[in-house]
Design a protein around this motif. Structure first.
Motif, PDB file in Angstrom:
ATOM      1  N   ILE A  25      -9.244  -0.535  -1.554  1.00 13.73           N
ATOM      2  CA  ILE A  25      -8.163   0.304  -1.029  1.00 13.73           C
ATOM      3  C   ILE A  25      -8.401   1.757  -1.402  1.00 13.73           C
ATOM      4  N   ALA A  26      -8.770   2.013  -2.664  1.00  7.71           N
ATOM      5  CA  ALA A  26      -9.020   3.387  -3.103  1.00  7.71           C
ATOM      6  C   ALA A  26     -10.178   4.002  -2.331  1.00  7.71           C
TER       7      ALA A  26
ATOM      8  N   LEU B 155      -1.855   1.971  -8.453  1.00  6.92           N
ATOM      9  CA  LEU B 155      -1.960   0.786  -7.611  1.00  6.92           C
ATOM     10  C   LEU B 155      -1.281  -0.367  -8.345  1.00  6.92           C
ATOM     11  N   CYS B 156      -0.277  -0.951  -7.723  1.00  5.74           N
ATOM     12  CA  CYS B 156       0.465  -2.002  -8.408  1.00  5.74           C
ATOM     13  C   CYS B 156      -0.310  -3.309  -8.368  1.00  5.74           C
ATOM     14  N   ARG B 157      -0.217  -4.056  -9.462  1.00  4.99           N
ATOM     15  CA  ARG B 157      -0.829  -5.365  -9.535  1.00  4.99           C
ATOM     16  C   ARG B 157       0.114  -6.413  -8.960  1.00  4.99           C
ATOM     17  N   PRO B 158      -0.405  -7.585  -8.580  1.00  6.26           N
ATOM     18  CA  PRO B 158       0.454  -8.614  -7.983  1.00  6.26           C
ATOM     19  C   PRO B 158       1.638  -8.970  -8.882  1.00  6.26           C
TER      20      PRO B 158
ATOM     21  N   LYS C 272      -2.469   5.122   1.919  1.00  3.16           N
ATOM     22  CA  LYS C 272      -2.875   6.279   2.713  1.00  3.16           C
ATOM     23  C   LYS C 272      -1.744   7.308   2.779  1.00  3.16           C
ATOM     24  N   ASP C 273      -0.525   6.824   2.992  1.00  3.63           N
ATOM     25  CA  ASP C 273       0.621   7.739   3.055  1.00  3.63           C
ATOM     26  C   ASP C 273       0.826   8.446   1.731  1.00  3.63           C
ATOM     27  N   GLU C 274       0.660   7.716   0.640  1.00  2.00           N
ATOM     28  CA  GLU C 274       0.860   8.323  -0.672  1.00  2.00           C
ATOM     29  C   GLU C 274      -0.214   9.357  -0.957  1.00  2.00           C
TER      30      GLU C 274
END
Length: 387
Positions: A58-59, A213-216, A252-254
């Motif tokens: 994602i990053a 980035l949040c973890r599950p 992406k928005d962030e």
């Protein structure tokens, strides 16, 4: 005659070469700091549409999209991509756990290019073989990869004045407590040195921004460590988004909010009366996206070409050394003007805003707007100035 000969209402970013002409100009230098620890590669399995996706991917995808946007809108900005918590190292300081990704094989910031994006898009496929991942902050070790990463990023952002460049670090991680496995005085000392390194960078005009980035099934707790690193007080902490979301579009928005917030395009002086003036910053609200400026290069040396103009006499073919004259016919005679005299004739202002009076809003007509609107706000850095 030009409507704006002093370029009073022209944005600095309209002319990317104005930094060489003595004008105020803001260029952005960005270092992307990406956590490469093994937990960044753990699959996100809470949602079916995220099956097989991980935070590292994602990053990488978000940074790639950001670089593509910069090529179009801000091609003269400079970037660097730095991984930390890596098994291999590549940086000028020869610090462990930090790998600076650069296509040109030189440890420096560079403009975003198509080649950079193409090779960076495939980094996830070759990362394990060419760079490798490991925990850089573990119990029983004095290695502190986060400290090293901030040090390397600060060195990459060494060039440029704080008045003409915006220097930023964008940190991607899903670990809200990088020193969680360390105990006792060792942990306190590593936290202290890391925070001091971040403060030293901020004192040099470098801003550090976190993209968590949040973890599950677990929220990113910024108050454990990163609130002190990026300088959030209690009031800002309540407003800080604790997680950037697990979905790619959320991230992406962030990132877009971080990259394009409050970009100053010009500084001007607002003259009020009796020698009182206020320094103003102008911000672009809506601007059309235009391709970056074309740079012509020498086909042999690849060095940027410089344009030089020479005037040649049409009658003799001799090179004219004296400045050219402008001619205006008036009552049967040719009146000559030099370039400097013509500039003075066109000068209708001092290059500053001056308060002349007040009129009702109904006097403002739509056709008075010659270009996209610019938001004007007093500068926090310069207060009232008395002549």
């Amino acid at each position: 005659m030009d409507l704006d000969p002093e370029d009073l209402f022209k944005d600095d970013e309209d002319d990317p070469e104005n930094e060489f002409q003595g004008r105020e100009y803001t260029k952005e230098l960005v270092v992307y700091l990406v956590d490469a620890s093994p937990q960044m590669f753990s699959p996100i399995s809470t949602l079916d549409d995220n099956k097989g996706e991980n935070h590292f991917g994602i990053a990488v995808n978000c940074i790639s999209q950001s670089l593509k946007s910069q090529i179009i809108s801000r091609s003269y900005d400079e970037v660097a991509i730095c991984f930390f918590n890596t098994s291999k190292k590549k940086n000028l300081q020869d610090l462990n756990g930090v790998f600076v990704f650069n296509v040109a094989e030189r440890e420096d910031l560079d403009r975003p290019t198509a080649r950079l994006i193409k090779e960076f898009d495939s980094i996830e496929e070759t990362f394990a073989k060419e760079i490798g991942s490991q925990y850089g902050i573990i119990s029983g070790s004095r290695e502190n990869s986060l400290y090293n990463a901030i040090w390397v990023a600060q060195a990459l952002l060494r060039k440029g004045s704080a008045k003409t460049t915006d220097k930023r670090m964008l940190l991607f991680t899903n670990n809200d407590d990088p020193f969680g496995d360390i105990r006792g005085a060792t942990k306190a000392d590593m936290i202290r040195t890391t925070l001091q390194r971040a403060k030293d960078a901020q004192d040099l005009g470098i801003s550090i921004e976190l993209l968590p980035l949040c973890r599950p099934e677990e929220e990113f707790n910024v108050s454990l460590f990163y609130a002190d690193l990026i300088g959030l007080d209690d009031e800002d902490l309540d407003q800080f988004i604790p997680s950037a979301g697990e979905k790619l579009e959320d991230m992406k928005d962030e990132l877009r909010k971080r990259m394009f917030k409050k970009r100053k395009v010009r500084r001007i002086t607002f003259l009020i009366s009796n020698g009182i003036s206020i320094e103003l910053n102008t911000y672009a609200l809506v601007r059309p996206t235009l391709p970056g400026q074309i740079t012509w290069l020498d086909s042999v040396t690849n060095v940027p070409l410089k344009t030089e103009r020479s005037f040649i006499c049409a009658d003799t073919g001799a090179l004219l050394e004296e400045p050219s004259k402008r001619v205006q016919s008036y009552k049967g005679e040719n009146v000559k003007f030099s370039t400097e005299e013509l500039t003075e004739i066109k000068r209708v202002s001092t290059g500053q805003l001056r308060l002349l009076g007040f009129k009702p809003l109904s006097c403002l007509k739509d056709y008075y707007n010659l270009r996209p609107s610019t938001f004007v706000f007093p500068s926090d850095e310069v207060s009232y100035i008395c002549d």
